[in-house]
Design an enzyme around this catalytic site. Structure first.
Site, PDB file in Angstrom:
ATOM      1  N   GLU A  39       0.872  -1.163   0.000  1.00 45.34           N
ATOM      2  CA  GLU A  39       0.000   0.000   0.000  1.00 45.34           C
ATOM      3  C   GLU A  39       0.920   1.227   0.000  1.00 45.34           C
ATOM      4  OE1 GLU A  39      -2.682   0.406   3.328  1.00 45.34           O
ATOM      5  OE2 GLU A  39      -3.461   2.295   2.524  1.00 45.34           O
ATOM      6  N   ARG A 265       5.423 -12.679   9.841  1.00 45.93           N
ATOM      7  CA  ARG A 265       6.096 -11.460   9.442  1.00 45.93           C
ATOM      8  C   ARG A 265       7.423 -11.341  10.160  1.00 45.93           C
ATOM      9  NH1 ARG A 265       2.566  -7.204   9.072  1.00 45.93           N
ATOM     10  NH2 ARG A 265       4.057  -5.596   9.601  1.00 45.93           N
ATOM     11  N   LYS A 275       4.901   0.670   9.127  1.00 40.48           N
ATOM     12  CA  LYS A 275       4.949   1.968   8.448  1.00 40.48           C
ATOM     13  C   LYS A 275       4.322   3.059   9.297  1.00 40.48           C
ATOM     14  CE  LYS A 275       3.196   0.157   4.734  1.00 40.48           C
ATOM     15  NZ  LYS A 275       2.489  -0.031   3.472  1.00 40.48           N
TER      16      LYS A 275
HETATM   17  P1  ATP Z   1       2.892  -1.998   7.775  1.00 41.71           P
HETATM   18  O1  ATP Z   1       2.303  -2.649   8.985  1.00 41.71           O
HETATM   19  O2  ATP Z   1       4.318  -1.659   7.935  1.00 41.71           O
HETATM   20  O3  ATP Z   1       2.077  -0.869   7.235  1.00 41.71           O
HETATM   21  P2  ATP Z   1       1.630  -3.577   5.863  1.00 41.71           P
HETATM   22  O4  ATP Z   1       1.508  -5.039   5.929  1.00 41.71           O
HETATM   23  O5  ATP Z   1       0.426  -2.763   6.147  1.00 41.71           O
HETATM   24  O6  ATP Z   1       2.863  -3.141   6.712  1.00 41.71           O
HETATM   25  P3  ATP Z   1       1.705  -3.395   3.048  1.00 41.71           P
HETATM   26  O7  ATP Z   1       2.127  -2.275   2.216  1.00 41.71           O
HETATM   27  O8  ATP Z   1       0.270  -3.769   3.045  1.00 41.71           O
HETATM   28  O9  ATP Z   1       2.186  -3.091   4.502  1.00 41.71           O
HETATM   29  O10 ATP Z   1       2.604  -4.688   2.795  1.00 41.71           O
HETATM   30  C1  ATP Z   1       2.920  -5.209   1.538  1.00 41.71           C
HETATM   31  C2  ATP Z   1       3.301  -6.656   1.714  1.00 41.71           C
HETATM   32  O11 ATP Z   1       4.416  -6.760   2.594  1.00 41.71           O
HETATM   33  C3  ATP Z   1       2.174  -7.450   2.345  1.00 41.71           C
HETATM   34  O12 ATP Z   1       2.035  -8.656   1.636  1.00 41.71           O
HETATM   35  C4  ATP Z   1       2.628  -7.666   3.739  1.00 41.71           C
HETATM   36  O13 ATP Z   1       2.107  -8.860   4.234  1.00 41.71           O
HETATM   37  C5  ATP Z   1       4.151  -7.688   3.604  1.00 41.71           C
HETATM   38  N1  ATP Z   1       4.801  -7.272   4.846  1.00 41.71           N
HETATM   39  C6  ATP Z   1       4.615  -6.119   5.518  1.00 41.71           C
HETATM   40  N2  ATP Z   1       5.327  -6.089   6.654  1.00 41.71           N
HETATM   41  C7  ATP Z   1       6.008  -7.265   6.706  1.00 41.71           C
HETATM   42  C8  ATP Z   1       6.914  -7.857   7.644  1.00 41.71           C
HETATM   43  N3  ATP Z   1       7.272  -7.221   8.753  1.00 41.71           N
HETATM   44  N4  ATP Z   1       7.414  -9.075   7.358  1.00 41.71           N
HETATM   45  C9  ATP Z   1       7.068  -9.713   6.234  1.00 41.71           C
HETATM   46  N5  ATP Z   1       6.223  -9.221   5.314  1.00 41.71           N
HETATM   47  C10 ATP Z   1       5.678  -8.026   5.542  1.00 41.71           C
HETATM   48 MG    MG Z   2      -1.305  -2.585   5.143  1.00 40.31          MG
END
Ligand code: ATP
Ligand code: MG
Length: 559
Positions: A39, A265, A275
């Site tokens: 995102e 994760r 983020k």
């Molecule tokens: P954040 O919590 O940092 O906002 P998010 O999961 O909301 O992370 P996205 O932009 O939706 O962020 O993530 C893109 C991809 O990266 C998703 O498939 C998510 O599952 C993966 N991802 C995000 N954070 C991690 C992590 N700490 N370890 C492994 N994969 C991750």
């Molecule tokens: Mg997200």
């Protein structure tokens, strides 16, 4: 063939690889399509790198493809700046996605048609409960929910209201489109989840075309289906959303049938991979932007001199498991050092300069030094040598009682070797008005470049140096971990109160060897000090960021 008893054979692979092998063997899928779906509401961090390495890695391993798709369904928080930064980071990590970059927003029209399809089939309805009422009707983990009073309204009415929502005729918060599933489901995600909300916000790509935006759940699986994604890999927190993902797959006329798989994760000690929390550090100016070298973002790590290779190797070393875990940041640092030790050219930098005058040296000469101790292909550089040098203040002691074992540096009346140059002896200390040592008078031992000294000349060790005249002033930014607490996210202490006040120390009067005058954007090993990289935003003078110390001393810097 792999011998199952051969312990050196390639491992059987993680559980997702196993699933893919089975799917290919049984013919459930013909080819492997994965995606990385960020995102664009912030910059990528090291946790994303794990997901990137996994998704692109699986595609490569099985001769498939991996898409880069922005999940841009939430316009308030998203921006083109983030899109651009994410694209740059994925590229820099060394991955190439299949075809063009894709966007959920490109599919808004199709998603809307599928919403209409659900309405027409009695599987979705426009609901007029407000957020609070909806929470109340939803029930709890122990109590079933109650049906919304709007649940049984005629499809034709919902259809009209949905259109009114889309056109902007309905105010925000007044109506939502909800799936009609099961208000008594033990899985709260299945209790008539919201599919669309009214949001009169301009989108960074579709402008004001839409007044409604789909929720993650209604968008993600359908995007996967449009792109023919065979294995939609996400993190564990989405496990409870999988039944809903599958419900859409079953109830919509999708062009393909994707499946979702979840893995743990990546969490790292001493930092955080969220983020939202990282954005706080940026917004509150605790750090100098998303790419501050102390940030666990890909852009921060890059600016700090960590290589893409080190990040990939680290990520590939991690277990892909069905449980969340916390990895010690020291493990990541090990990969950073290992990669830099192999690849970084050597150079000399004196952090705390102490002038040395070689009283028996009359001329000047050009010595050469290998750029890497065991990689001749990296070439050599010139080290101008003459009678005035700088060594590091901490490499000299007046205390002649220090044992040779404990202090392998210069002591008054004794010898030390200058790296790549002569053996010298410290003869005399010169003091300034305030009593501190301002200069050392030393003598060099002739004929000792590249060879041992005569009988009785026994250097205590090897120290680094630069020519006084032929060196450059440099600023060093010495970083330590941003948090000293390993478990930043646990407990009730606010993030901002946990910041390590010593996470940045600026040294303004270091001296670097002449060959670094036009140093390119590459990480060097400053001998005996640590790994450093040129700060990219400063061009008119030399500023270097500490990537990492040579050894794990818990601090950025180590000798
Ligand atoms: P954040 O919590 O940092 O906002 P998010 O999961 O909301 O992370 P996205 O932009 O939706 O962020 O993530 C893109 C991809 O990266 C998703 O498939 C998510 O599952 C993966 N991802 C995000 N954070 C991690 C992590 N700490 N370890 C492994 N994969 C991750
Ligand atoms: Mg997200």
């Amino acid at each position: 063939m792999t011998d199952p008893l051969d312990l050196n054979a390639a491992p059987a692979g993680n559980f997702i690889e196993q699933i893919i092998r089975d799917d290919l063997a049984t013919g459930r899928v013909q080819s492997v399509v994965t995606r990385f779906p960020p995102e664009p509401n912030g910059y990528l961090h090291i946790g994303h790198a794990k997901s990137i390495c996994l998704n692109f890695g699986l595609a490569e391993q099985f001769n498939g493809q991996c898409n880069l798709r922005f999940d841009d369904t939430n316009p308030e928080k998203e921006s083109q700046e983030y899109v651009d930064a994410i694209i740059a980071d994925v590229k820099w990590l060394g991955f190439q996605w299949a075809g063009e970059v894709r966007y959920a927003s490109d599919y808004f029209a199709q998603l809307y048609q599928w919403a209409q399809h659900l309405v027409d089939n009695g599987l979705a309805y426009v609901c007029e409960l407000n957020a609070e009422q909806m929470r109340d009707y939803r029930g709890t983990l122990t109590e079933p929910g109650r049906p919304s009073p709007y649940r049984e309204r005629p499809a034709s009415e919902s259809r009209q209201l949905l259109e009114a929502m889309r056109c902007g005729d309905i105010d925000e918060g007044k109506m939502t489109l909800r799936a009609k599933i099961d208000m008594a489901s033990p899985n709260i995600n299945m209790r008539d989840p919201v599919l669309y909300r009214v949001r009169k916000v301009a989108h960074h790509r579709t402008g004001s075309d839409w007044n409604i935006y789909p929720n993650y759940d209604f968008a993600h699986g359908q995007e996967d289906a449009i792109e023919g994604v065979s294995h939609s890999v996400c993190t564990l927190e989405f496990a409870a959303n999988r039944p809903l993902y599958n419900w859409f797959v079953e109830n919509l006329p999708l062009p393909s049938l994707p499946r979702q798989y979840e893995f743990g994760r990546l969490n790292l000690t001493h930092t955080m991979t969220s983020k939202r929390k990282l954005k706080r550090l940026v917004d509150e100016r605790v750090v100098d932007g998303w790419d501050d070298p102390r940030m666990p973002t890909i852009s921060g790590l890059r600016r700090r001199g960590v290589t893409a290779n080190a990040i990939r190797e680290f990520c590939n070393s991690l277990a892909v498991a069905k449980t969340d875990g916390v990895v010690d940041i020291a493990q990541f640092e090990h990969f950073i050092r290992d990669d830099l030790n192999t690849h970084a050219p050597r150079a000399m930098c004196v952090i705390e300069p102490l002038k040395v005058v070689l009283t028996n040296c009359t001329g000047s000469e050009e010595l050469t030094a290998a750029n890497h101790p065991n990689r001749p292909e990296l070439g050599a550089r010139v080290l101008p040598f003459d009678s005035e040098l700088y060594i590091d203040r901490t490499d000299f002691s007046e205390d002649t009682t220090l044992s040779r074992k404990k202090f392998k540096r210069l002591v008054l009346g004794e010898y030390v070797r200058l790296r790549g140059a002569y053996i010298i002896r410290a003869d005399e200390v010169v003091r300034g008005d305030d009593g501190t040592i301002s200069q050392l008078n030393c003598s060099l031992v002739e004929g000792t470049v590249g060879s041992d000294g005569p009988e009785g000349v026994r250097p205590r060790g090897v120290i680094h140096w630069v020519s006084a005249q032929h060196s450059q002033p440099a600023e060093l930014r010495l970083y330590e971990r941003l948090f000293t607490n390993p478990n930043v996210e646990q407990g009730d202490v606010d993030l901002l109160e946990q910041i390590n006040p010593a996470s940045l120390t600026v040294v303004t009067d270091a001296r670097v060897e002449q060959s670094l005058a036009a140093a390119p954007q590459q990480t060097y090993q400053f001998e005996r000090e640590g790994y450093f990289v040129r700060e990219p935003s400063v061009q008119d003078r030399l500023v270097f960021n500490l990537t990492i110390g040579l050894r794990d001393s818990g601090r950025g810097q180590g000798k």
